[in-house]
Design an enzyme around this catalytic site. Structure first.
Site, PDB file in Angstrom:
ATOM      1  N   SER A   1       0.860  -1.192   0.000  1.00 23.86           N
ATOM      2  CA  SER A   1       0.000   0.000   0.000  1.00 23.86           C
ATOM      3  C   SER A   1       0.889   1.232   0.000  1.00 23.86           C
ATOM      4  O   SER A   1       2.031   1.190   0.472  1.00 23.86           O
ATOM      5  CB  SER A   1      -0.875   0.031   1.256  1.00 23.86           C
TER       6      SER A   1
ATOM      7  N   TYR B   1      -1.280  -0.652  10.373  1.00 28.53           N
ATOM      8  CA  TYR B   1      -1.428  -0.915   8.931  1.00 28.53           C
ATOM      9  C   TYR B   1      -0.195  -0.439   8.158  1.00 28.53           C
ATOM     10  O   TYR B   1       0.343  -1.155   7.317  1.00 28.53           O
ATOM     11  CB  TYR B   1      -2.698  -0.223   8.438  1.00 28.53           C
TER      12      TYR B   1
HETATM   13  N1  NAD Z   1      -8.960  -0.271  -0.387  1.00 26.78           N
HETATM   14  C1  NAD Z   1      -7.907   0.538  -0.434  1.00 26.78           C
HETATM   15  O1  NAD Z   1      -8.036   1.773  -0.449  1.00 26.78           O
HETATM   16  C2  NAD Z   1      -6.512  -0.034  -0.501  1.00 26.78           C
HETATM   17  C3  NAD Z   1      -5.427   0.841  -0.636  1.00 26.78           C
HETATM   18  C4  NAD Z   1      -4.136   0.329  -0.646  1.00 26.78           C
HETATM   19  C5  NAD Z   1      -3.932  -1.034  -0.528  1.00 26.78           C
HETATM   20  N2  NAD Z   1      -4.995  -1.878  -0.410  1.00 26.78           N
HETATM   21  C6  NAD Z   1      -4.714  -3.296  -0.270  1.00 26.78           C
HETATM   22  O2  NAD Z   1      -5.367  -4.029  -1.305  1.00 26.78           O
HETATM   23  C7  NAD Z   1      -5.689  -5.337  -0.825  1.00 26.78           C
HETATM   24  C8  NAD Z   1      -7.150  -5.636  -1.107  1.00 26.78           C
HETATM   25  O3  NAD Z   1      -7.945  -4.700  -0.378  1.00 26.78           O
HETATM   26  P1  NAD Z   1      -9.482  -4.402  -0.726  1.00 26.78           P
HETATM   27  O4  NAD Z   1      -9.577  -2.939  -0.896  1.00 26.78           O
HETATM   28  O5  NAD Z   1      -9.955  -5.313  -1.789  1.00 26.78           O
HETATM   29  O6  NAD Z   1     -10.145  -4.744   0.672  1.00 26.78           O
HETATM   30  P2  NAD Z   1     -11.300  -5.774   1.056  1.00 26.78           P
HETATM   31  O7  NAD Z   1     -11.543  -5.563   2.484  1.00 26.78           O
HETATM   32  O8  NAD Z   1     -12.437  -5.629   0.105  1.00 26.78           O
HETATM   33  O9  NAD Z   1     -10.598  -7.195   0.796  1.00 26.78           O
HETATM   34  C9  NAD Z   1      -9.817  -7.841   1.759  1.00 26.78           C
HETATM   35  C10 NAD Z   1     -10.319  -9.275   1.869  1.00 26.78           C
HETATM   36  O10 NAD Z   1      -9.481  -9.980   2.792  1.00 26.78           O
HETATM   37  C11 NAD Z   1     -10.312 -10.870   3.506  1.00 26.78           C
HETATM   38  N3  NAD Z   1      -9.663 -11.248   4.753  1.00 26.78           N
HETATM   39  C12 NAD Z   1      -9.451 -10.483   5.843  1.00 26.78           C
HETATM   40  N4  NAD Z   1      -8.849 -11.191   6.787  1.00 26.78           N
HETATM   41  C13 NAD Z   1      -8.652 -12.434   6.286  1.00 26.78           C
HETATM   42  C14 NAD Z   1      -8.063 -13.601   6.800  1.00 26.78           C
HETATM   43  N5  NAD Z   1      -7.558 -13.646   8.034  1.00 26.78           N
HETATM   44  N6  NAD Z   1      -8.020 -14.704   6.026  1.00 26.78           N
HETATM   45  C15 NAD Z   1      -8.531 -14.676   4.760  1.00 26.78           C
HETATM   46  N7  NAD Z   1      -9.111 -13.590   4.223  1.00 26.78           N
HETATM   47  C16 NAD Z   1      -9.167 -12.474   4.988  1.00 26.78           C
HETATM   48  C17 NAD Z   1     -11.599 -10.072   3.750  1.00 26.78           C
HETATM   49  O11 NAD Z   1     -12.694 -10.931   4.079  1.00 26.78           O
HETATM   50  C18 NAD Z   1     -11.761  -9.360   2.401  1.00 26.78           C
HETATM   51  O12 NAD Z   1     -12.575 -10.116   1.514  1.00 26.78           O
HETATM   52  C19 NAD Z   1      -5.318  -5.348   0.660  1.00 26.78           C
HETATM   53  O13 NAD Z   1      -4.063  -5.961   0.827  1.00 26.78           O
HETATM   54  C20 NAD Z   1      -5.234  -3.885   1.007  1.00 26.78           C
HETATM   55  O14 NAD Z   1      -4.400  -3.651   2.107  1.00 26.78           O
HETATM   56  C21 NAD Z   1      -6.281  -1.417  -0.397  1.00 26.78           C
END
Ligand code: NAD
Length: 266
Positions: free
Chosen positions: A146, A159
């Site tokens: 991120s 985070y």
């Molecule tokens: N959304 C943002 O703004 C953003 C920004 C930068 C980076 N990211 C990164 O992108 C990636 C995807 O994020 P997203 O936005 O799709 O979020 P999201 O919350 O939609 O997806 C994350 C998924 O991980 C699953 N999860 C959580 N804990 C878990 C566990 N212990 N075992 C298995 N599954 C688990 C959740 O159920 C969820 O479906 C992440 O690594 C996040 O840190 C997101």
């Protein structure tokens, strides 16, 4: 060498039923890959699979808690049993504390929780998948870091520390696994239109506990100065597919920021 070389590759996506994970899954499916969709709950993984479109989508759920070593071992064994290999892993599972908490307000348990899912999980999946890839002659690991891993975020200590750790772990893994023809890279998304699953939602999902405070949309309020627009979910798919593809055969240990040029303007 025009196509990405992903046809029939076996791709495991952790947190694959999340917002970005679902978009990654569709992207891999569009290129003919076979998918194992991890998420905490089978229903959520199946829901993601149900959304995938295309003439011959091949996808199975690979349910389990990515922060639990035994779960990851079982999950990886299940994927190998089903498909005979794992060629690509995208480590996308993550959680966030919301509302943000200062270092002094955050509880040690919250810190552990975020670090376990956002950082330790990438180590655990690699621990179990790398031997499988090695037997196959190589593979690609794409860790989702991120922009928060490159700069401090108010109230986001756990985070940010975890994501900074993912960037460094990526380099470390690249150094250790390169001779086995396993490329390890990370993508650092900037703000996306969705927000991350929060610790409260996770608890509700995992333990059937009461839902915590419903967070408003925290991310996405910042417009990157270079491109002057916020990221769309689709903006993050191509970079992940690229790093998982044969086009990235000579790239390892790299972090690819996908954030509209926000860091260029710091
Ligand atoms: N959304 C943002 O703004 C953003 C920004 C930068 C980076 N990211 C990164 O992108 C990636 C995807 O994020 P997203 O936005 O799709 O979020 P999201 O919350 O939609 O997806 C994350 C998924 O991980 C699953 N999860 C959580 N804990 C878990 C566990 N212990 N075992 C298995 N599954 C688990 C959740 O159920 C969820 O479906 C992440 O690594 C996040 O840190 C997101």
């Amino acid at each position: 060498m025009r196509d990405l070389g992903l046809k029939d590759k076996v791709v495991l996506i952790t947190g694959g039923a999340g917002v970005l994970g679902t978009a990654f899954s569709q992207g891999f499916a569009d290129h003919g890959a076979k998918l194992a969709i991890n998420d905490l709950k089978e229903e959520k993984a199946l829901e993601c699979i149900g959304k995938l479109t295309g003439p011959a989508v091949e996808a199975v759920p690979a349910t389990g808690d990515v922060s639990d070593d035994a779960d990851v071992a079982r999950m990886v064994a299940g994927v190998v049993e089903r498909f005979g290999a794992i060629d690509v892993v995208v480590n996308a599972a993550a959680v966030q504390i919301y509302p943000p908490k200062s270092i002094t307000d955050m509880e040690p348990g919250e810190w552990d929780f975020v670090l376990d899912i956002c950082l330790k999980a990438a180590y655990l999946s690699t621990r179990h998948v790398a031997p499988v890839m090695k037997r196959r002659g190589g593979g690609k690991i794409v860790n989702i870091a991120s922009i928060a891993g490159h700069r401090g975020t108010a109230g986001g200590a756990a985070y940010s520390a975890a994501k900074g750790g993912v960037v460094m772990l990526t380099r470390q893994m690249a150094v250790e696994l390169g001779r086995d023809n396993i490329n390890v890279n990370s993508v650092s998304p900037g703000f996306t239109p969705n927000r991350l699953t929060t610790i409260y939602e996770y608890e509700a999902l995992a333990k059937g506990a009461g839902q915590g405070p419903e967070p408003s949309h925290a991310a996405g309020e910042f417009t990157p100065p270079a491109l002057g627009r916020k990221g769309e979910v689709e903006d993050f798919v191509g970079p992940v597919l690229f790093l998982a593809s044969r086009w990235a055969d000579y790239i390892t240990g790299a972090d690819l920021p996908v954030e509209g040029g926000r860091m260029a303007a710091r």
